[in-house]
Enzyme design. Structure first.
Site, short mmCIF file in Angstrom:
data_model
loop_
_atom_site.label_atom_id
_atom_site.label_comp_id
_atom_site.label_asym_id
_atom_site.label_seq_id
_atom_site.Cartn_x
_atom_site.Cartn_y
_atom_site.Cartn_z
N SER A 30 0.81 -1.21 0.00
CA SER A 30 0.00 0.00 0.00
C SER A 30 0.85 1.27 0.00
O SER A 30 1.69 1.44 -0.87
CB SER A 30 -0.96 -0.05 1.19
OG SER A 30 -1.93 0.93 1.07
N ASP A 36 -2.03 6.39 -4.12
CA ASP A 36 -0.97 5.66 -3.43
C ASP A 36 -0.59 4.45 -4.31
O ASP A 36 -1.24 4.21 -5.32
CB ASP A 36 -1.40 5.28 -2.00
CG ASP A 36 -2.37 4.11 -1.95
OD1 ASP A 36 -3.17 3.98 -2.89
OD2 ASP A 36 -2.31 3.32 -0.99
N ASP A 45 -1.02 1.30 -4.40
CA ASP A 45 -2.00 0.27 -4.80
C ASP A 45 -3.37 0.87 -5.08
O ASP A 45 -4.37 0.15 -5.24
CB ASP A 45 -2.06 -0.89 -3.79
CG ASP A 45 -2.76 -0.54 -2.50
OD1 ASP A 45 -2.66 0.63 -2.07
OD2 ASP A 45 -3.41 -1.44 -1.91
N ASP A 103 -5.80 2.68 -3.71
CA ASP A 103 -7.06 2.71 -2.97
C ASP A 103 -7.20 4.01 -2.18
O ASP A 103 -8.20 4.24 -1.51
CB ASP A 103 -7.24 1.48 -2.06
CG ASP A 103 -6.07 1.24 -1.14
OD1 ASP A 103 -5.16 2.09 -1.08
OD2 ASP A 103 -6.05 0.18 -0.48
MG MG Z 1 -3.28 1.62 -0.37
#
Ligand code: MG
Length: 447
Positions: free
Chosen positions: A97, A240, A242, A244
């Site tokens: 993340s 970010d 990944d 989300d």
């Molecule tokens: Mg993330």
């Protein structure tokens, strides 16, 4: 040396130190068994350690008889959606993340396309020490590749019933997108083009060499702020690694803060679809002000997106999420999704005929302060037990730690899940007041 962190939201560590291919293999093998050896979808972000992690994960899954669907480099919400829309029994997103490039991690997905519910996660973690029964030679899983995950994700976003796509397209917005060389590069510019935007890409090569500290916070987005000004753009978006979490930079080249991603999305969606909304206990109280305009309620959950998503599902909420830039748009799915958030914000801009800073100025302003208290592990519970006495005159919410509800301010006091730390969050009408309340709270608890 870093410690491997195992929690309900997954397992993470610094690659080669606390997380290794052996650990990834062990988690994946047990996850395959835990999900009844069915089909498992796997995606990863752009980290350089991704392929090493991926091959270990696939090896573990195949060896216990799981078929594996490889999505390649994709966003975490793309993995979640691919699980939901297929007959897969689960999924694994290989990503740390917002953590920096030396970290890697795995997030585990249930068959419904949401992260494991806390009780499922506990059960899975509890199974990790059990002996592994490998599949027979004639029952080995097979590895398949699926390169259309991103395309299907974009299509799903474009089908949100209340989005007026032609209106957005007609505005020909000039948008700067910063994907920090994470997985966003494979989805965000493409979605923006589909929305008729003139797209200026910065850091959109998914190389895993993050161009700046990857958490999408104002302090890390100077390059994006400058680019919006230089290009005279309508808006800047940051993802970010990944994808989300979403942050927004206004047409003036100022990051308006990640809380606004959720608040603006709430305001737009509620104007289209009425329904109670859900957010966590540490997100801004401006949600209550927005909900009031539309005559709906805000339901507060424990911190952690799965808790918010679960509550939204129960309530049939149209919108919700987390104040850290995690927008959950129910028509796409009940998980945080930055591309979906970008589409909502652009639709809001298009329909309101206002600028980002004008829209941001319409949201009530509150200010956060946060601090932490380092204490002996033995004293953690003792200090937490003091809180109700110290704040005896206030209404308390004990859903997650203790939240003190004041008049136009709140204090949220929680034990960290991973360290001997008590975190104190405060929100009020001014920065000074929030800082003061935060300081006073810590002094009172230490007494
Ligand atoms: Mg993330």
């Amino acid at each position: 040396m870093s410690k491997l962190m195992v929690s309900v939201s997954g397992v993470r560590g610094v690659f080669g130190e606390s997380i290794t291919p052996e650990i990834a293999l062990n988690f994946a093998t047990h996850f395959g068994i835990f999900r009844n050896r069915g089909k498992i979808v796997v995606g990863r972000d752009s980290r350089t350690t991704g392929p090493a992690m991926f091959n270990a994960v696939v090896s573990g899954l195949l060896s216990v008889g799981c078929d594996v669907i490889d999505l390649g480099i994709v966003s975490t919400p793309t993995v979640l959606l691919a699980v939901e829309e297929s007959d897969a029994n689960g999924g694994i997103s290989i990503t740390a993340s917002h953590n920096s490039a030396e970290w890697n991690a795995m997030k585990f997905v249930s068959g419904n396309g949401m992260f494991l519910f806390p009780e499922e996660a506990d059960k899975f973690i509890g199974s990790l020490d059990e002996p592994v029964e490998y599949a027979n030679w004639d029952k080995m899983g097979k590895l398949y590749s699926d390169s259309d995950g991103t395309k299907r994700h974009i299509e799903k976003i474009l089908k949100i019933s209340y989005l007026d796509i032609s209106k957005i397209k007609s505005k020909k917005f000039k948008v700067v997108i910063d994907c920090v060389n994470g997985a966003g590069g494979v989805i965000s510019p493409l979605l923006l083009e589909k929305l008729g935007c003139e797209v200026i890409e910065i850091n959109c090569e998914p190389t895993g060499h993050f161009a700046h500290t990857p958490e999408p916070l104002k302090k890390n987005l100077k390059q994006l702020e400058d680019a919006v000004k230089i290009h005279n753009a309508d808006i800047g978006f940051a993802n970010d690694p990944d994808v989300d979490r979403l942050a927004i930079v206004s047409e003036k080249g100022e990051c308006i803060g990640e809380e606004l991603s959720l608040l603006l999305s709430e305001k737009f969606v509620l104007s289209k679809v009425k329904g109670d909304i859900a957010t966590n206990l540490s997100s801004s109280m401006a949600s209550e002000d927005i909900a009031k305009i539309f005559g709906v309620k805000v339901h507060r959950t424990k911190v952690g997106e799965i808790n918010v998503g679960k509550k939204m599902m129960e309530l049939n909420s149209p919108i919700g999420g987390e104040g850290n830039g995690g927008v959950i748009c129910a028509e796409v799915h009940y998980t945080r999704d930055a591309p979906a958030g970008m589409a909502l914000i652009l639709a809001y801009l298009a329909e309101s005929e206002k600028t980002v800073s004008e829209l941001a100025n319409e949201i009530p302003k509150y200010y956060f302060a946060k601090d932490k208290l380092k204490v002996d592990s033995a004293k953690l519970n003792q200090i937490m037990a003091k809180v109700p006495q110290v704040f005896a005159n206030y209404k308390l919410d004990k859903t997650d730690g203790i939240k003190i509800l004041g008049n136009k301010f709140w204090i949220h006091i929680r034990k960290s899940g991973t360290e001997p730390i008590i975190r104190v969050y405060v929100e009020s009408e001014t920065t000074e007041k929030s800082k003061q309340i935060c300081e006073d709270t810590i002094t009172k608890l230490m007494r």
